[in-house]
Enzyme design. Structure first.
Site, PDB file in Angstrom:
ATOM      1  N   GLN A  61      -5.186  -0.344  -4.629  1.00 53.28           N
ATOM      2  CA  GLN A  61      -5.800  -1.472  -5.342  1.00 53.28           C
ATOM      3  C   GLN A  61      -6.614  -1.025  -6.559  1.00 53.28           C
ATOM      4  O   GLN A  61      -6.603  -1.686  -7.596  1.00 53.28           O
ATOM      5  CB  GLN A  61      -6.681  -2.251  -4.357  1.00 53.28           C
ATOM      6  CG  GLN A  61      -7.231  -3.542  -4.955  1.00 53.28           C
ATOM      7  CD  GLN A  61      -8.029  -4.340  -3.944  1.00 53.28           C
ATOM      8  OE1 GLN A  61      -7.717  -4.351  -2.754  1.00 53.28           O
ATOM      9  NE2 GLN A  61      -9.079  -4.994  -4.399  1.00 53.28           N
TER      10      GLN A  61
ATOM     11  N   CYS B  53       0.843  -1.186   0.000  1.00 56.02           N
ATOM     12  CA  CYS B  53       0.000   0.000   0.000  1.00 56.02           C
ATOM     13  C   CYS B  53       0.886   1.246   0.000  1.00 56.02           C
ATOM     14  O   CYS B  53       1.822   1.350   0.786  1.00 56.02           O
ATOM     15  CB  CYS B  53      -0.861  -0.067   1.255  1.00 56.02           C
ATOM     16  SG  CYS B  53      -1.224   1.483   2.013  1.00 56.02           S
ATOM     17  N   GLU B  54       0.576   2.162  -0.898  1.00 50.35           N
ATOM     18  CA  GLU B  54       1.434   3.343  -1.003  1.00 50.35           C
ATOM     19  C   GLU B  54       1.193   4.352   0.118  1.00 50.35           C
ATOM     20  O   GLU B  54       1.950   5.293   0.280  1.00 50.35           O
ATOM     21  CB  GLU B  54       1.272   4.012  -2.369  1.00 50.35           C
ATOM     22  CG  GLU B  54      -0.031   4.747  -2.582  1.00 50.35           C
ATOM     23  CD  GLU B  54      -0.102   5.393  -3.957  1.00 50.35           C
ATOM     24  OE1 GLU B  54       0.639   4.969  -4.860  1.00 50.35           O
ATOM     25  OE2 GLU B  54      -0.901   6.335  -4.114  1.00 50.35           O
ATOM     26  N   HIS B  55       0.146   4.167   0.890  1.00 55.39           N
ATOM     27  CA  HIS B  55      -0.106   5.112   1.988  1.00 55.39           C
ATOM     28  C   HIS B  55       0.608   4.713   3.269  1.00 55.39           C
ATOM     29  O   HIS B  55       0.969   5.561   4.060  1.00 55.39           O
ATOM     30  CB  HIS B  55      -1.615   5.209   2.267  1.00 55.39           C
ATOM     31  CG  HIS B  55      -2.394   5.685   1.086  1.00 55.39           C
ATOM     32  ND1 HIS B  55      -3.583   5.118   0.686  1.00 55.39           N
ATOM     33  CD2 HIS B  55      -2.115   6.653   0.191  1.00 55.39           C
ATOM     34  CE1 HIS B  55      -4.015   5.746  -0.403  1.00 55.39           C
ATOM     35  NE2 HIS B  55      -3.144   6.674  -0.728  1.00 55.39           N
ATOM     36  N   HIS B  56       0.782   3.384   3.490  1.00 52.44           N
ATOM     37  CA  HIS B  56       1.379   2.924   4.747  1.00 52.44           C
ATOM     38  C   HIS B  56       2.595   2.032   4.544  1.00 52.44           C
ATOM     39  O   HIS B  56       3.226   1.626   5.504  1.00 52.44           O
ATOM     40  CB  HIS B  56       0.328   2.163   5.586  1.00 52.44           C
ATOM     41  CG  HIS B  56      -0.873   2.994   5.914  1.00 52.44           C
ATOM     42  ND1 HIS B  56      -2.008   2.980   5.142  1.00 52.44           N
ATOM     43  CD2 HIS B  56      -1.088   3.882   6.911  1.00 52.44           C
ATOM     44  CE1 HIS B  56      -2.893   3.828   5.654  1.00 52.44           C
ATOM     45  NE2 HIS B  56      -2.359   4.383   6.728  1.00 52.44           N
TER      46      HIS B  56
ATOM     47  N   HIS C  40      -5.710  -5.826   3.098  1.00 53.64           N
ATOM     48  CA  HIS C  40      -4.746  -4.734   3.275  1.00 53.64           C
ATOM     49  C   HIS C  40      -4.255  -4.738   4.710  1.00 53.64           C
ATOM     50  O   HIS C  40      -5.060  -4.558   5.628  1.00 53.64           O
ATOM     51  CB  HIS C  40      -5.417  -3.393   2.976  1.00 53.64           C
ATOM     52  CG  HIS C  40      -5.763  -3.216   1.531  1.00 53.64           C
ATOM     53  ND1 HIS C  40      -5.319  -2.156   0.795  1.00 53.64           N
ATOM     54  CD2 HIS C  40      -6.483  -3.992   0.692  1.00 53.64           C
ATOM     55  CE1 HIS C  40      -5.765  -2.276  -0.451  1.00 53.64           C
ATOM     56  NE2 HIS C  40      -6.478  -3.375  -0.540  1.00 53.64           N
TER      57      HIS C  40
ATOM     58  N   CYS D 151      -2.755  -2.572   6.227  1.00 44.62           N
ATOM     59  CA  CYS D 151      -2.984  -1.283   6.897  1.00 44.62           C
ATOM     60  C   CYS D 151      -4.375  -1.244   7.538  1.00 44.62           C
ATOM     61  O   CYS D 151      -4.633  -0.434   8.419  1.00 44.62           O
ATOM     62  CB  CYS D 151      -2.760  -0.109   5.952  1.00 44.62           C
ATOM     63  SG  CYS D 151      -3.711  -0.168   4.449  1.00 44.62           S
TER      64      CYS D 151
HETATM   65 ZN   LIG Z   1      -2.664   1.618   3.560  1.00 45.84          ZN
END
Ligand SMILES: [Zn+2]
Length: 204
Positions: A129, A88-91, A157, A159
């Site tokens: 995703q 995941c590019e956020h976490h 995910h 995250c």
């Molecule tokens: Zn994430």
């Protein structure tokens, strides 16, 4: 970096990357000099080379080099349960799931292993995703120019499961339908019904 500054940033050295891992270890509360952690920065950096090898792959090129022209096959080609690991590019934590990829050939087909490699080439990057689903469908559509493409991804995910809202067991489903998969409900229904069937090998 300002939003207009789009020149690619230079790749850091391996030493710089390992130093960044030491910084995160310290941020977590560790002492990177502790014996058990001596080789950790080098291991993490090597793992990153494996997790993110998709940046070095060109999925369009992968399909362009390998399709064959066929005149007489016009039934659905479907590859189901392609397991993938992404991040995941956020976490920067894992997204683990399966992709189902189908298309209705016009005259070009590829070996099924190539479809799995396209999934991997996009999975082995930092992702969300929804974008990964669209990228896989768009690439197949662009190169094979089929009558239609359908991609469904189901993934968990980390995250969501190991931090934040802590919802183990939750999976996210995304889909992208192009051409006849979008315009013809029979095609779409055929695709989705095959996905819901128990596996012929008994494995799924
Ligand atoms: Zn994430």
């Amino acid at each position: 970096m300002t939003p207009t500054d789009s020149a690619p940033l230079p790749r850091p050295t391996r030493e710089e990357a390992e130093d960044a891992v030491r910084t995160l270890l310290r941020w977590a509360g560790e002492d990177p000099r502790r014996e058990g952690l001596h080789d950790t920065p080098a291991r993490v950096v090597r793992s990153y080379e494996e997790f993110f090898c998709g940046y070095a792959e060109d999925p369009v090129d992968l399909l362009t080099r390998t399709f064959s022209e066929v005149e007489d096959y016009d039934e659905m080609v479907l590859l189901r349960d392609i397991r993938f690991e992404s991040h995941c590019e956020h976490h920067m934590v894992p997204i683990i799931g399966v992709a189902h990829v189908a298309y209705l050939p016009r005259k070009r087909v590829v070996g099924i292993s190539k479809l799995a490699r396209v999934v991997d080439a996009y999975a082995r990057r930092f992702q969300i995703q929804e974008r990964m689903t669209a990228q896989i469908a768009n690439t197949i559509n662009e190169v094979l120019q089929p009558r239609g493409v359908g991609v469904v991804i189901e993934a968990s995910h980390q995250c969501m499961t190991t931090r934040g809202v802590h919802r183990p067991g939750v999976s996210m489903v995304t889909s992208r339908m192009l051409g006849t998969f979008r315009s013809n409900s029979d095609t779409r229904r055929e695709f989705l019904s095959i996905l819901n069937r128990p596996g012929v090998t008994g494995g799924v």
